[in-house]
Write a protein that holds these residues in place. Structure first.
Motif, short mmCIF file in Angstrom:
data_model
loop_
_atom_site.label_atom_id
_atom_site.label_comp_id
_atom_site.label_asym_id
_atom_site.label_seq_id
_atom_site.Cartn_x
_atom_site.Cartn_y
_atom_site.Cartn_z
N HIS A 47 44.30 40.69 44.75
CA HIS A 47 43.96 40.35 46.14
C HIS A 47 43.10 41.43 46.77
O HIS A 47 43.27 42.63 46.50
N SER A 48 42.19 41.02 47.63
CA SER A 48 41.35 41.97 48.35
C SER A 48 42.07 42.49 49.58
O SER A 48 43.03 41.88 50.06
N LEU A 49 41.59 43.63 50.09
CA LEU A 49 42.18 44.19 51.30
C LEU A 49 42.06 43.20 52.45
O LEU A 49 43.01 43.02 53.22
N ASP A 50 40.90 42.55 52.60
CA ASP A 50 40.70 41.61 53.70
C ASP A 50 41.71 40.47 53.64
O ASP A 50 42.27 40.07 54.67
N LYS A 51 41.98 39.96 52.43
CA LYS A 51 42.93 38.86 52.29
C LYS A 51 44.35 39.32 52.64
O LYS A 51 45.08 38.63 53.36
N ILE A 52 44.72 40.49 52.15
CA ILE A 52 46.05 41.02 52.43
C ILE A 52 46.24 41.25 53.92
O ILE A 52 47.31 40.95 54.49
N LEU A 53 45.21 41.78 54.58
CA LEU A 53 45.31 42.03 56.02
C LEU A 53 45.55 40.74 56.80
O LEU A 53 46.23 40.73 57.84
N GLN A 54 45.01 39.64 56.31
CA GLN A 54 45.24 38.35 56.97
C GLN A 54 46.66 37.85 56.75
O GLN A 54 47.25 37.19 57.61
N GLU A 55 47.23 38.18 55.59
CA GLU A 55 48.51 37.60 55.21
C GLU A 55 49.73 38.37 55.70
O GLU A 55 50.76 37.77 56.01
N VAL A 56 49.64 39.70 55.77
CA VAL A 56 50.84 40.49 56.09
C VAL A 56 51.19 40.40 57.56
O VAL A 56 50.35 40.09 58.41
N ASP A 57 52.47 40.69 57.84
CA ASP A 57 52.95 40.66 59.22
C ASP A 57 52.63 41.96 59.97
O ASP A 57 52.51 41.96 61.19
N ALA A 58 52.57 43.08 59.23
CA ALA A 58 52.32 44.37 59.87
C ALA A 58 51.72 45.32 58.84
O ALA A 58 51.85 45.13 57.63
N VAL A 59 51.06 46.36 59.36
CA VAL A 59 50.48 47.42 58.52
C VAL A 59 51.01 48.75 59.04
O VAL A 59 51.10 48.97 60.26
N THR A 60 51.37 49.64 58.14
CA THR A 60 51.81 50.97 58.52
C THR A 60 51.19 51.99 57.57
O THR A 60 50.35 51.63 56.75
N ALA A 61 51.58 53.26 57.69
CA ALA A 61 50.96 54.31 56.89
C ALA A 61 52.02 55.25 56.35
O ALA A 61 53.02 55.53 57.03
N GLU A 62 51.81 55.76 55.14
CA GLU A 62 52.74 56.73 54.57
C GLU A 62 52.28 58.16 54.80
O GLU A 62 53.02 59.10 54.58
N PHE A 63 51.03 58.34 55.22
CA PHE A 63 50.53 59.67 55.56
C PHE A 63 49.38 59.50 56.55
O PHE A 63 48.89 58.39 56.79
N GLU A 64 48.99 60.61 57.17
CA GLU A 64 48.04 60.53 58.27
C GLU A 64 46.60 60.77 57.88
O GLU A 64 45.68 60.46 58.67
N HIS A 65 46.36 61.30 56.69
CA HIS A 65 45.00 61.65 56.29
C HIS A 65 44.31 60.45 55.64
O HIS A 65 44.04 60.42 54.44
N ILE A 66 44.04 59.46 56.45
CA ILE A 66 43.47 58.19 55.99
C ILE A 66 41.99 58.17 56.35
O ILE A 66 41.61 58.52 57.47
N PRO A 67 41.11 57.78 55.42
CA PRO A 67 39.68 57.68 55.75
C PRO A 67 39.48 56.85 57.02
O PRO A 67 40.07 55.77 57.16
N GLU A 68 38.65 57.36 57.91
CA GLU A 68 38.55 56.73 59.23
C GLU A 68 37.93 55.34 59.16
O GLU A 68 38.21 54.50 60.03
N ASP A 69 37.08 55.06 58.15
CA ASP A 69 36.53 53.71 58.04
C ASP A 69 37.64 52.71 57.70
O ASP A 69 37.69 51.61 58.25
N LEU A 70 38.56 53.11 56.82
CA LEU A 70 39.70 52.25 56.49
C LEU A 70 40.62 52.09 57.69
O LEU A 70 41.08 50.98 57.99
N LEU A 71 40.86 53.17 58.40
CA LEU A 71 41.72 53.10 59.58
C LEU A 71 41.12 52.16 60.63
O LEU A 71 41.84 51.37 61.25
#
Length: 379
Positions: A47-71
């Motif tokens: 599955h692609s990130l775009d598809k998963i983002l449409q399907e999931v109920d929520a998104v969270t993070a396990e750490f804070e150093h996330i590329p800003e484009d992804l964030l």
């Protein structure tokens, strides 16, 4: 019910394991390549990130150093909890200091420098004993430098002059003679419901957390209240949802905030056996909009990190109350390979368990055990 975690390391793994019993599926995204993986097996999904983002109920993070484009992409979905602002604040010490000053929360005296020549003025302002921290991407002692006296200034400036301080400013802090390091792990729901774990006492070696004792020893209600009020200010300001960790230095009766971590935290791993509901399940509950679980303490607990070590006798599992959490990673220096949780009915019994553990592990990788067992035995 499903949640996507930004990051596919051990914290995502532990969130997934805690979420399964309450019927929540967790998937993770490798932030380096945007591939979707199972956080436990590490098997990749088609599955692609775009598809998963449409399907999931929520998104969270396990750490804070996330590329800003992804964030930014995830933020646009409207499903990110905690918010992008909270994650960016935890990732950037300048943003963090700005928030603490805005909320009038006590923290270490500091200066921010974007040019190496500003270091002289910082020394005059703060004194010659300093801790200098990269404002981004520093953790576990990386991206930090210490100065004990002015005689080290010239060499230190030569080292720091190689950095791009316009891109990553330095936070220069006064080195304080604090008594100990404590942390508060607590959780806030989207409706503003709050649940606090007790303060944990943290022991570091070479800038890295080695042992957490919970509940922390010699903590009165006033100190607990002070920590919780600071958490409340931060969580309300950030409209925070999920687990947030606040690390403190204790000076007498005063707590100074060292840093905040907008996620589940290493110093909260003790909750996996030492509390009614662990930090990982409570984080999942919060970001999924479920009622928060009880944070009642069920035992005195020592969380002991396994750092850079893969060879030891598994017979330590014969110790009553000993629980091993292995992350399945390849060993390297300073890498967190797993942790032990030792549970007991009292600090005296916990001391005995730590002593017994030291018989099974190579002590060069566990330098805090002997002294901590002796300290707890005296309580």
């Amino acid at each position: 019910m499903s949640i996507l975690v930004l990051g596919s390391g051990q914290l995502a793994r532990m969130m997934s394991l805690a979420a399964a019993p309450i019927g929540v599926e967790v998937q993770a995204v490798d932030v380096s390549n945007h591939k979707i993986v199972d956080p436990v097996t590490k098997l990749a999904s088609n599955h692609s990130l775009d598809k998963i983002l449409q399907e999931v109920d929520a998104v969270t993070a396990e750490f804070e150093h996330i590329p800003e484009d992804l964030l930014a992409t995830v933020h646009a979905s409207g499903k990110l909890k905690p918010s992008a602002e909270a994650i960016l604040t935890g990732a950037d010490r300048v943003r963090e200091k700005t928030l603490l000053e805005k909320l009038k929360i006590a923290n270490c005296p500091f200066d921010i420098i974007t040019n190496i020549e500003q270091l002289d003025a910082a020394v005059e302002k703060l004194g010659e004993q300093l801790i200098i921290k990269a404002s981004r991407d520093g953790y576990d002692g990386y991206g930090q430098w210490r100065m004990q006296n002015k005689s080290e200034l010239t060499t230190l400036k030569q080292t720091l002059s190689k950095l791009d301080l316009n891109k990553v400013p330095l936070v220069v802090e006064k080195m304080l003679n604090f008594e100990r390091e404590l942390s508060l792990v607590a959780v806030r729901s989207s409706e503003g419901q709050l649940a606090y774990y007790p303060l944990a006492e943290n022991l570091h070696h070479q800038g890295q957390l080695h042992v957490s004792i919970a509940p922390a020893t010699n903590v009165d209600e006033a100190l607990n209240q002070q920590a919780q009020q600071i958490f409340n200010k931060l969580a309300e300001s950030l409209d925070y949802v999920g687990v947030l960790a606040v690390e403190f230095f204790q000076l007498g009766d005063t707590l100074l905030v060292n840093e905040i971590a907008p996620r589940v935290h290493n110093s909260g791993h003790w909750t996996m056996q030492g509390a009614d509901t662990c930090q990982f399940e409570n984080h999942i509950r919060a970001v999924r909009g479920l009622p928060l679980g009880s944070t009642k303490v069920t035992s005195h607990t020592a969380m002991i990190n396994i750092i850079g070590c893969s060879s030891f006798n598994r017979d330590m599992l014969s110790i009553p109350g000993c629980h091993l959490h292995w992350y399945g990673k390849n060993p390297r220096k300073k890498r967190k390979m797993g942790h032990f949780n030792l549970c007991a009915d009292s600090y005296a019994e916990l001391s005995k368990s730590i002593d017994r553990l030291s018989e099974y592990v190579p002590l060069e990788f566990f330098p805090m055990l002997t002294d901590e067992a002796a300290r707890l035995a005296k309580l």
